[in-house]
Write a protein that holds these residues in place. Structure first.
Motif, PDB file in Angstrom:
ATOM      1  N   ILE A 366      85.953  55.134  40.139  1.00  0.00           N
ATOM      2  CA  ILE A 366      86.132  54.627  41.502  1.00  0.00           C
ATOM      3  C   ILE A 366      86.985  53.371  41.396  1.00  0.00           C
ATOM      4  O   ILE A 366      86.488  52.272  41.140  1.00  0.00           O
ATOM      5  CB  ILE A 366      84.772  54.313  42.158  1.00  0.00           C
ATOM      6  N   ALA A 367      88.296  53.550  41.565  1.00  0.00           N
ATOM      7  CA  ALA A 367      89.225  52.417  41.491  1.00  0.00           C
ATOM      8  C   ALA A 367      89.347  51.799  42.883  1.00  0.00           C
ATOM      9  O   ALA A 367      89.781  52.456  43.830  1.00  0.00           O
ATOM     10  CB  ALA A 367      90.577  52.874  40.987  1.00  0.00           C
ATOM     11  N   VAL A 368      88.941  50.540  43.008  1.00  0.00           N
ATOM     12  CA  VAL A 368      88.923  49.864  44.306  1.00  0.00           C
ATOM     13  C   VAL A 368      89.695  48.548  44.195  1.00  0.00           C
ATOM     14  O   VAL A 368      89.829  47.965  43.123  1.00  0.00           O
ATOM     15  CB  VAL A 368      87.488  49.585  44.794  1.00  0.00           C
ATOM     16  N   ARG A 369      90.160  48.102  45.354  1.00  0.00           N
ATOM     17  CA  ARG A 369      90.959  46.879  45.379  1.00  0.00           C
ATOM     18  C   ARG A 369      90.840  46.251  46.757  1.00  0.00           C
ATOM     19  O   ARG A 369      90.668  46.946  47.759  1.00  0.00           O
ATOM     20  CB  ARG A 369      92.420  47.216  45.079  1.00  0.00           C
ATOM     21  N   GLN A 381      89.959  35.738  47.378  1.00  0.00           N
ATOM     22  CA  GLN A 381      90.390  36.100  46.038  1.00  0.00           C
ATOM     23  C   GLN A 381      90.599  37.610  45.959  1.00  0.00           C
ATOM     24  O   GLN A 381      89.912  38.375  46.626  1.00  0.00           O
ATOM     25  CB  GLN A 381      89.359  35.675  44.997  1.00  0.00           C
ATOM     26  N   THR A 382      91.541  38.011  45.121  1.00  0.00           N
ATOM     27  CA  THR A 382      91.805  39.428  44.930  1.00  0.00           C
ATOM     28  C   THR A 382      90.842  40.003  43.905  1.00  0.00           C
ATOM     29  O   THR A 382      90.534  39.371  42.895  1.00  0.00           O
ATOM     30  CB  THR A 382      93.250  39.640  44.449  1.00  0.00           C
ATOM     31  N   TYR A 383      90.351  41.201  44.167  1.00  0.00           N
ATOM     32  CA  TYR A 383      89.590  41.925  43.151  1.00  0.00           C
ATOM     33  C   TYR A 383      90.245  43.287  42.935  1.00  0.00           C
ATOM     34  O   TYR A 383      90.884  43.862  43.828  1.00  0.00           O
ATOM     35  CB  TYR A 383      88.118  42.088  43.557  1.00  0.00           C
ATOM     36  N   ALA A 384      90.115  43.782  41.738  1.00  0.00           N
ATOM     37  CA  ALA A 384      90.581  45.115  41.363  1.00  0.00           C
ATOM     38  C   ALA A 384      89.625  45.616  40.292  1.00  0.00           C
ATOM     39  O   ALA A 384      89.445  44.955  39.267  1.00  0.00           O
ATOM     40  CB  ALA A 384      92.009  45.081  40.838  1.00  0.00           C
ATOM     41  N   LEU A 385      88.993  46.741  40.546  1.00  0.00           N
ATOM     42  CA  LEU A 385      87.908  47.183  39.680  1.00  0.00           C
ATOM     43  C   LEU A 385      87.941  48.695  39.533  1.00  0.00           C
ATOM     44  O   LEU A 385      88.221  49.418  40.500  1.00  0.00           O
ATOM     45  CB  LEU A 385      86.562  46.757  40.272  1.00  0.00           C
ATOM     46  N   LEU A 421      78.502  42.538  41.289  1.00  0.00           N
ATOM     47  CA  LEU A 421      78.835  41.152  40.959  1.00  0.00           C
ATOM     48  C   LEU A 421      80.340  40.909  40.952  1.00  0.00           C
ATOM     49  O   LEU A 421      80.809  39.810  41.242  1.00  0.00           O
ATOM     50  CB  LEU A 421      78.277  40.792  39.579  1.00  0.00           C
ATOM     51  N   GLN A 422      81.103  41.944  40.613  1.00  0.00           N
ATOM     52  CA  GLN A 422      82.538  41.796  40.429  1.00  0.00           C
ATOM     53  C   GLN A 422      83.340  41.948  41.719  1.00  0.00           C
ATOM     54  O   GLN A 422      84.519  41.589  41.754  1.00  0.00           O
ATOM     55  CB  GLN A 422      83.035  42.841  39.420  1.00  0.00           C
ATOM     56  N   CYS A 423      82.717  42.498  42.755  1.00  0.00           N
ATOM     57  CA  CYS A 423      83.440  42.755  44.001  1.00  0.00           C
ATOM     58  C   CYS A 423      82.428  42.849  45.139  1.00  0.00           C
ATOM     59  O   CYS A 423      81.223  42.883  44.899  1.00  0.00           O
ATOM     60  CB  CYS A 423      84.277  44.034  43.878  1.00  0.00           C
ATOM     61  N   LEU A 463      91.679  53.836  45.381  1.00  0.00           N
ATOM     62  CA  LEU A 463      92.801  54.487  44.712  1.00  0.00           C
ATOM     63  C   LEU A 463      92.257  55.755  44.060  1.00  0.00           C
ATOM     64  O   LEU A 463      91.941  55.789  42.869  1.00  0.00           O
ATOM     65  CB  LEU A 463      93.430  53.556  43.672  1.00  0.00           C
ATOM     66  N   ALA A 464      92.095  56.795  44.878  1.00  0.00           N
ATOM     67  CA  ALA A 464      91.404  58.006  44.437  1.00  0.00           C
ATOM     68  C   ALA A 464      92.198  58.737  43.363  1.00  0.00           C
ATOM     69  O   ALA A 464      93.407  58.928  43.481  1.00  0.00           O
ATOM     70  CB  ALA A 464      91.154  58.924  45.624  1.00  0.00           C
ATOM     71  N   ALA A 465      91.492  59.158  42.320  1.00  0.00           N
ATOM     72  CA  ALA A 465      92.081  59.969  41.251  1.00  0.00           C
ATOM     73  C   ALA A 465      90.988  60.913  40.746  1.00  0.00           C
ATOM     74  O   ALA A 465      90.504  60.800  39.619  1.00  0.00           O
ATOM     75  CB  ALA A 465      92.630  59.099  40.123  1.00  0.00           C
TER      76      ALA A 465
END
Length: 522
Positions: A366-369, A381-385, A421-423, A463-465
């Motif tokens: 699950i790629a999220v931003r 702040q920007t997050y990308a996980l 915690l990260q996003c 960012l679905a894959a």
């Protein structure tokens, strides 16, 4: 070795010690990394090579895609940086998909190991970085230039002095400069620890070269695999599989030949490369194909240059399994991780008692931003996980498949607590998808159901894959198919399996990962 011949027992002890050395190397990387996919999921590789570029030993942790493609990348480093030019304290870096591990988000760092002033070996390592700029870690790009910062073969550290110009370039081309810089230093540090541990070992065993030990390891491993192959039926078998693709289905075709001197897998007839980033560089194709062969034929032989040598893999240039620069390759794992199932499909006839049914195979990352204000911070702040999740594996001969388990990747699932915690995402549900595994004499493993929202009044990007949505894992020998994956929202939208989608703060993302297929009639 100081002119002293070592017996086989001594060599075996030293072999085991080398595995401990690279295990220490890997643990340093895991414990010092900034990216959660490394710290929590162990999406890495680590290994030691001789001065000819042959992999002698790899850490037990790590992914086949990283390990087996890293094994090839060290040869590329040696072409660009000949051993006679290497100095103590040097380190080299690349993320070139065709000379590294298949996409830009993986950095590979190789470090020469000196002992008493003499070059004795090389340490190499790889890890996945969360963001390297461009369109992000998804399949939307139409060429590799859109996918992020590309680092050719460069010297990262010159006799202990960091290339600050390169580091500044890296920091300037990522949405997560602190994490990306930290991960780069983590990779370099783990190699340094490997060098230190190797020196200690060589002192203990009074070694001044690794070459006799390397020859012993590689020759014994190669012969062990050849002995396994000698006991197999000889012949040619074929298999094909249709998968979702990006916006149209793709067909993969394989022809496997078992001969007296090895096994050849030829992907002739496979679909051509596509315009989006699910294409696979040949090194990654080889990595997962060989892993599938090793699982079925030689699972108890340690992985090194010798055990890899009897397996050959070819794919037509320009096909989706041998994509050429500048094809987009960011989500190469989607198709690459299907390849053990392709190998298993070929081997099901000659080795029916060893081969499982198809599983989800590809990770459902699950790629999220987006942006958020952690802890009430005034500045967004920007997050990308990339949150690692899995479906079910295929049923095995005599055993059910495993639920929510990564195969062939082997990475751990990201703990919900770490992701939250990260996003700003919140998991309202994460449980097994009961009944999603296919029926059979042995059943496929179940997938998962997840419901994910956000705690902030901002949308987030997915960012679905994902794959196995239109074409689920297929049952074998009379077993039932696994349930297909599903991507939708609580508001009723059915989302595409691949591509960028915005999830509004008043909606909830629902993911159902596929189940593994069943094996044999009920």
């Amino acid at each position: 070795m100081h002119g002293t011949a070592h017996g086989e027992i001594d060599l075996q002890i030293m072999w085991n010690r080398l595995i401990a050395v690279v295990g220490e190397q890997a643990q340093v990387l895991i414990r010092t990394a900034f990216s959660p996919i490394v710290r929590e999921c162990e999406d890495i590789s680590a290994g030691i090579f001789d001065i000819r570029g042959r992999m002698i030993a790899q850490a037990v942790t790590g992914t086949p895609g990283h390990v087996n493609s890293m094994a090839e990348s060290v040869g590329h480093f040696l072409r660009h940086f000949p051993i006679e030019t290497m100095k103590e304290g040097d380190a080299y870096i690349t993320n070139d998909p065709w000379m590294g591990t298949g996409h830009l988000n993986d950095f590979v760092i190789t470090t020469p190991a000196f002992h008493r002033g003499k070059l004795v070996g090389l340490f190499s390592c790889t890890s996945h970085l969360m963001d390297i700029g461009g369109l992000g870690n998804g399949p939307e790009a139409t060429d590799v230039y859109m996918e992020g910062l590309s680092i050719p073969m460069l010297k990262l550290i010159d006799q202990g002095k960091v290339n600050e110009t390169l580091m500044e370039m890296i920091r300037a081309n990522t949405r997560l400069p602190v994490d990306t810089e930290g991960d780069t230093y983590s990779l370099a540090a783990c190699n340094d620890i490997g060098v230190r541990a190797l020196r200690t070992m060589m002192e203990e065993f009074a070694l001044d070269t690794l070459e006799p030990l390397a020859d012993f390891i590689i020759d014994r491993s190669r012969q062990a695999v050849l002995d396994k192959i000698a006991a197999l039926p000889k012949g040619v078998w074929s298999h094909e599989m249709t998968i979702d693709g990006y916006d149209a289905p793709l067909t993969l075709k394989a022809r496997l030949t078992i001969g007296e001197d090895g096994v050849l897998v030829d992907y002739d007839g496979t679909a051509p490369a596509v315009s989006r980033g699910i294409n696979v560089p040949l090194a990654y194709t080889k990595a997962y194909t060989v892993f599938g062969l090793a699982c079925a034929i030689s699972p108890d032989v340690p992985n090194n240059a010798g055990s890899l040598a009897p397996y050959r893999v070819v794919a037509p240039a320009g096909s989706v399994l041998n994509a050429l620069r500048p094809a987009p390759v960011s989500s190469r794992h989607i198709i690459g991780q299907m390849l053990p199932d392709m190998v298993f499909g070929c081997l099901r006839t000659p080795l029916p008692d060893r081969i499982p049914a198809e599983g989800t195979s590809c990770l459902w990352n699950i790629a999220v931003r987006g942006q958020w204000n952690p802890g009430g911070a005034s500045t967004p702040q920007t997050y990308a996980l990339a949150i690692t999740t899995n479906g079910g594996t295929g049923a095995r001969p005599g055993l059910d498949g495993l639920s929510a388990t990564a195969f062939p990747s082997g990475v751990h699932g990201t703990p919900v607590e770490i992701a939250e915690l990260q996003c700003p995402l919140i998991f309202w549900q994460k449980e097994l998808r009961d009944g999603s595994g296919g029926d059979g004499a042995t059943k496929g493993g179940d997938g998962q159901v997840m419901r994910i929202g956000t705690t902030q009044d901002r949308p987030f990007e997915l960012l679905a894959a994902f794959d196995r949505v239109c074409y689920p894992p297929r049952g074998a020998q009379g077993g039932g198919n696994g349930a297909p994956g599903r991507v939708l929202t609580a508001s009723g939208r059915t989302l595409p399996g691949k591509g960028l989608t915005v999830i509004t703060p008043d909606d909830t993302l629902i993911l159902m990962t596929p189940g593994g297929a069943g094996l044999g009639p009920c």
